[in-house]
Design a protein around this motif. Structure first.
Motif: not given
Lengths: 318, 330
Positions: A257-259, A261-267, B203, B227-228, B269
């Motif tokens: 996750p990139n703090i 950047d926009e919030k994205k779901e964890i891949a 998940k 955060r996620v 990243p």
């Protein structure tokens, strides 16, 4: 200029059940004063590459094939005695994972740093200790702590002393194996600042081994992504992170996750890394790859150039 | 106002330091480590609450205090409105049916001599939640399927050493959720796992949480992950909460200098983004001699004389956003 060249290196571990193909046909170059990141999940063979470079292999490991050149000198053909004398610590040194375990608990920190100087450069103890003090200054611990024992230092300071030790004999190349994994974020940032400054100041070439892509993005100019003993993609850092072509690279990058950047779901990638005793046929990533075709199961892809300094091993690219 | 499930009030945990006999004679008072010092917060029903901090900040101690795995020195713990701080161990054991914990290290938290079957069945048997063997087996299979250990039959009689790290942590998750608890504490549940497996285990936990409407206390050092996942987070430093509020708010507009420092130290990243250099000097001070006043003042760029003298308290600066810092105006 390529300082270190690794060509088609194959290193297997011999076990009762057969060979574990930890490093299988790995090729990469390390340029002078560049930092190369070797990234991958645990068990993909990245530490084995480092051990092979320093010829620190355990008894059951065998280099099956390949060559390692340092300034056009073959390291694998060299007599082990000569290698110890000339290469280890003086040309290539290593920052080991977990500073807590890499330091001897009963020895003063200064003596531990002075030890390689005494052994490899045949320096007098006094002179070596003086240099150890300077090294401690260099990494920001301060020469006054030369008589401390490891337990008297905090985690960050221990990690810095391990860095000082790696720099003791003025090496050209430093291999850093997960240099900051055990540290807290703020301490990690401090240690990284020290490492980056030193790399520039001393013109070091660095091979950074880590599972943490954020760390590699921060430090490295070039990146090689390893999967199941093979390099699946390599190139300059921006290409790998922004234009990663291999499905594994893309998944791995999005797993962090990139703090900022926009919030994205964890891949996540799904599935498990393969058993290197019986790696999958064809492309080793095919059982976990969404895009895998019948062809991927049969033929192993090789690294092909897709851009200037950007190589990918995938049938579906290009 | 939504319903509060778990709350703590002025919770403190001081660990005494062992001294030699002669030192105890001369010492004025028993020295203590203030692992958790005057912490108050509420966790709402079905919420994912994150406790974020560096090692040594007291976040794990706090998690264990809430489940009463260790006894608090002072303060109160509430569960479903009832004070559970002093209820006897027997009653507490019944309550544990509704409160579970997932530990950090799946290599340590599973008994190596117990099979997956035994590990998951043990809490079910202790709490007598199922009547028959058949029901037990059904519950077991269902739980294993939920955590993605499929087909379940192949995992039942395996031992932890036969599983990978990710699979072990799934067993730990299954053990915690087998009782369908209302409240789960997860202490760094994915920090030992590889990046590719980490996302999947997370998940899966979130999915199960939603399915049973459980409330989650997520303890972590990883701000980017919190955060996620989390709805609200509390940032801890040296035994105290220094900032608390909705996750997005804290990540986008941190108010406490420590939170800012922590955020700027997080690696990204992306090779085109460079981290701010020289974030904070120094390391967490020794817990034996905590600094006077604000505990962050020796490392804080903005510290004033006042910060050295008086300890700041948590004050509300915005809707649901609390900060403990003298320099932050209301």
């Amino acid at each position: 200029m390529d300082l270190l060249q690794v060509n088609n290196l194959k290193m297997y571990y011999e076990t009762a059940r057969g060979y574990v193909r930890a490093v299988d046909d790995v090729t990469f170059n390390l340029k002078k004063s560049y930092a190369l990141g070797l990234a991958g999940e645990s068990g993909c063979g990245k530490t084995s590459v480092a051990l092979a470079l320093l010829r620190l292999l355990p008894f059951n490991a065998k280099v099956m094939d390949g060559e390692i050149f340092l300034e056009n000198k073959s390291l694998l053909k060299m007599q082990i005695k000569e290698f110890k004398q000339e290469i280890r610590w003086k040309k290539i040194s290593m920052i080991f994972q977990g500073a807590m375990n890499a330091l001897h608990p009963f020895k003063k920190i200064g003596n531990q740093i002075a030890e390689p100087i005494v052994i490899h450069e045949k320096a007098k103890k006094k002179e070596a200790l003086e240099r150890a003090g300077k090294l401690l200054d260099l990494v920001g611990i301060g020469a006054e702590r030369i008589d401390r024992y490891p337990h008297e230092l905090s985690g960050g300071m221990k990690q810095r002393s391990v860095i000082a030790m790696a720099l003791a004999c003025n090496p050209d190349i430093v291999i850093a194996d997960e240099p900051t994994t055990a540290l807290d974020v703020i301490i990690q940032a401090q240690v990284l600042t020290v490492m980056e400054e030193l790399q520039k100041k001393l013109n070091l070439s660095m091979l950074l081994i880590s599972h943490d892509l954020s760390l590699i993005a921060e430090v490295c100019h070039e990146v090689a992504i390893m999967y199941a003993g093979k390099i699946v993609e390599c190139g300059d850092a921006v290409s790998i992170f922004k234009k990663g072509a291999h499905p594994y690279t893309q998944k791995l990058v999005s797993a962090f996750p990139n703090i900022k950047d926009e919030k994205k779901e964890i891949a996540s990638i799904g599935g498990f890394p393969p058993d290197l005793l019986n790696p999958p046929s064809g492309c080793r990533f095919h059982p976990r790859c969404q895009h895998a075709t019948e062809f991927c199961k049969k033929k192993e892809p090789i690294l092909v150039q897709v851009d200037k300094e950007h190589y990918v091993a995938c049938h579906l690219v290009g | 106002m939504e319903e509060v499930l778990v709350g703590v009030q002025n919770l403190k945990k001081y660990f005494p330091i062992k001294m030699g006999f002669f030192k105890t004679l001369t010492a004025k008072e028993n020295p203590v480590v203030r692992a958790v010092d005057d912490v108050s917060f509420n966790i709402r029903k079905k919420e994912i609450f994150g406790l974020v901090g560096e090692s040594g900040s007291g976040k794990t101690t706090l998690g264990r205090l809430i489940l009463r795995l260790i006894e608090p020195t002072e303060g109160k713990i509430f569960f479903k409105g009832a004070d559970i701080t002093t209820i006897p161990e027997n009653d507490m054991r019944k309550l544990r049916f509704e409160m579970q914990i997932i530990f950090q290290d799946p290599y340590d938290s599973l008994n190596p001599r117990m099979s997956v079957y035994d590990i998951i069945v043990e809490p079910l048997e202790l709490q007598k939640v199922v009547d028959s063997q058949k029901e037990m087996k059904n519950r077991l299979i269902e739980t294993l399927e939920e955590v993605g250990l499929t087909p379940p039959e192949t995992f039942l009689y395996r031992f932890p050493h036969e599983l990978s790290g990710g699979q072990r942590q799934r067993v730990a998750v299954a053990r915690a959720f087998a009782l369908r608890p209302e409240f789960v504490v997860a202490d760094e549940p994915v920090s030992m796992l590889d990046a590719s497996v980490r996302g999947e285990v997370l998940k899966l936990m979130l999915k199960i949480l939603e399915k049973y409407g459980s409330t989650f206390l997520y303890i972590t050092h990883d701000l980017a992950l919190s955060r996620v996942i989390c709805d609200r987070i509390a940032v801890m430093y040296f035994g105290k909460i220094v900032e608390m509020g909705p996750t997005d708010k804290i990540i986008s507009h941190p108010a406490n200098p420590y939170t800012k420092a922590l955020l700027s130290a997080v690696l990204v990243p992306d090779p085109t983004v460079k981290r701010a250099k020289h974030v904070v000097k120094g390391e967490i001070p020794s817990p034996l001699n905590p600094p006077s006043g604000c505990r962050f003042h020796p490392r804080c760029q903005h510290a004033t004389e006042f910060c050295k003298k008086k300890e700041p308290i948590l004050v509300q600066v915005d809707k649901e956003h609390y900060v403990a810092c003298h320099l932050v105006e209301k």
